[in-house]
Design a protein around this motif. Structure first.
Motif, PDB file in Angstrom:
ATOM      1  N   GLU A   1      -9.898  -7.783   0.125  1.00 28.94           N
ATOM      2  CA  GLU A   1      -9.105  -8.764  -0.599  1.00 28.94           C
ATOM      3  C   GLU A   1      -9.539  -8.781  -2.059  1.00 28.94           C
ATOM      4  O   GLU A   1     -10.654  -8.362  -2.395  1.00 28.94           O
TER       5      GLU A   1
ATOM      6  N   PHE B   1       1.674  -0.776  -5.226  1.00 30.42           N
ATOM      7  CA  PHE B   1       1.065  -1.828  -6.041  1.00 30.42           C
ATOM      8  C   PHE B   1       1.744  -1.913  -7.404  1.00 30.42           C
ATOM      9  O   PHE B   1       1.795  -2.980  -8.021  1.00 30.42           O
TER      10      PHE B   1
ATOM     11  N   GLU C   1       4.736  -4.623  -7.862  1.00 33.59           N
ATOM     12  CA  GLU C   1       4.552  -6.022  -7.480  1.00 33.59           C
ATOM     13  C   GLU C   1       5.080  -6.999  -8.521  1.00 33.59           C
ATOM     14  O   GLU C   1       5.341  -8.165  -8.201  1.00 33.59           O
TER      15      GLU C   1
ATOM     16  N   GLU D   1      -4.791 -11.216  -3.419  1.00 31.63           N
ATOM     17  CA  GLU D   1      -4.131 -10.144  -2.675  1.00 31.63           C
ATOM     18  C   GLU D   1      -4.985  -9.765  -1.471  1.00 31.63           C
ATOM     19  O   GLU D   1      -6.215  -9.680  -1.562  1.00 31.63           O
TER      20      GLU D   1
ATOM     21  N   TYR E   1      -5.190  -6.734   1.330  1.00 37.80           N
ATOM     22  CA  TYR E   1      -4.707  -5.361   1.500  1.00 37.80           C
ATOM     23  C   TYR E   1      -4.743  -4.974   2.977  1.00 37.80           C
ATOM     24  O   TYR E   1      -5.775  -4.590   3.519  1.00 37.80           O
TER      25      TYR E   1
ATOM     26  N   LEU F   1       2.718   0.634   1.783  1.00 42.30           N
ATOM     27  CA  LEU F   1       1.561  -0.253   1.664  1.00 42.30           C
ATOM     28  C   LEU F   1       1.965  -1.702   1.944  1.00 42.30           C
ATOM     29  O   LEU F   1       2.967  -2.185   1.418  1.00 42.30           O
ATOM     30  N   ARG F   2       1.175  -2.396   2.755  1.00 40.64           N
ATOM     31  CA  ARG F   2       1.443  -3.790   3.125  1.00 40.64           C
ATOM     32  C   ARG F   2       0.374  -4.677   2.496  1.00 40.64           C
ATOM     33  O   ARG F   2      -0.810  -4.517   2.781  1.00 40.64           O
ATOM     34  N   THR F   3       0.825  -5.602   1.646  1.00 42.64           N
ATOM     35  CA  THR F   3      -0.093  -6.463   0.905  1.00 42.64           C
ATOM     36  C   THR F   3       0.406  -7.898   0.952  1.00 42.64           C
ATOM     37  O   THR F   3       1.570  -8.165   0.631  1.00 42.64           O
TER      38      THR F   3
END
Length: 213
Positions: A81, A156, A159, A184, A186, A198-200
């Protein structure tokens, strides 16, 4: 010595580690403990960012193994994080000026582990790797309270519009004000995941506007 037969997934025990793509929702985040390292600058190029990760993970895993082997309580090391801030918030939302970013990288730790356990984990890492600057790793209790958050799927680099929507539409529409640092979580490993997958979790601490008056 006892041995645990199951591993606790800390993120499954806290509702605020759940988020949906395309939905901003308000959550109450309980106080949580983290291993943390501070730094400044572009995470893609700042040497201190690589140093932060290079010391966080060894301490986190030393702590995990000590919990498993000595306390009989095993757990999954949670996802990385980051807390992010800058003097001008447009450094996140529009300009994306990474050189202006201050950050704190974090790994959550279970509530049953004490500062003494963390100190022992630091010592265990130093015994194996004396050159690692384990003194950079501290323990933080983060109490964010009310937060607005959403799940972002994608690079990223993309965003900015999501954060701008959260800051400039969702927050004022719901009578809120920004308070703490942008947060954030991750959920994907960028070393093994394509940028567009990517999942954030993007989280922003807030307060009711009347509470700030």
């Amino acid at each position: 010595m006892t041995t645990s037969t199951t591993r606790t997934d800390l993120t499954r025990t806290v509702d605020s580690y759940r988020a949906r793509r395309g939905e901003i929702r308000l959550v109450e985040v309980p106080p949580l403990r983290y291993l943390a390292v501070d730094g400044h600058g572009d995470p893609n190029s700042a040497p201190e960012y690589a140093t932060a990760l290079g010391v966080l993970y060894p301490v986190a895993y030393a702590l995990k193994f000590a919990s498993r082997d000595r306390l009989g309580r095993d757990y999954v090391v949670p996802p990385l994080e980051g807390l992010w801030s800058a003097e001008d918030l447009t450094a996140f939302t529009t300009r994306r000026d990474k050189s202006a970013w201050d950050w704190t990288m974090m790994l959550m730790t279970p509530g049953w582990l004490t500062d003494e356990h963390v100190a022992a984990a630091r010592a265990a890492v130093v015994a194996r790797k004396p050159a690692l600057p384990v003194q950079l790793v501290r323990v933080d209790l983060l109490d964010e309270g009310l937060c607005a958050q959403t799940l972002r799927v994608g690079s990223f680099e993309d965003e900015g519009p999501v954060l701008a929507d959260l800051h400039h539409r969702f927050v004022p529409e719901h009578g809120l004000e920004l308070t703490g640092r942008h947060h954030e979580i991750y959920l994907s490993d960028p070393r093994r995941t394509a940028p567009d997958r990517l999942r954030t979790i993007l989280r922003q601490p807030v307060r009711r506007a009347h509470e700030g008056s």
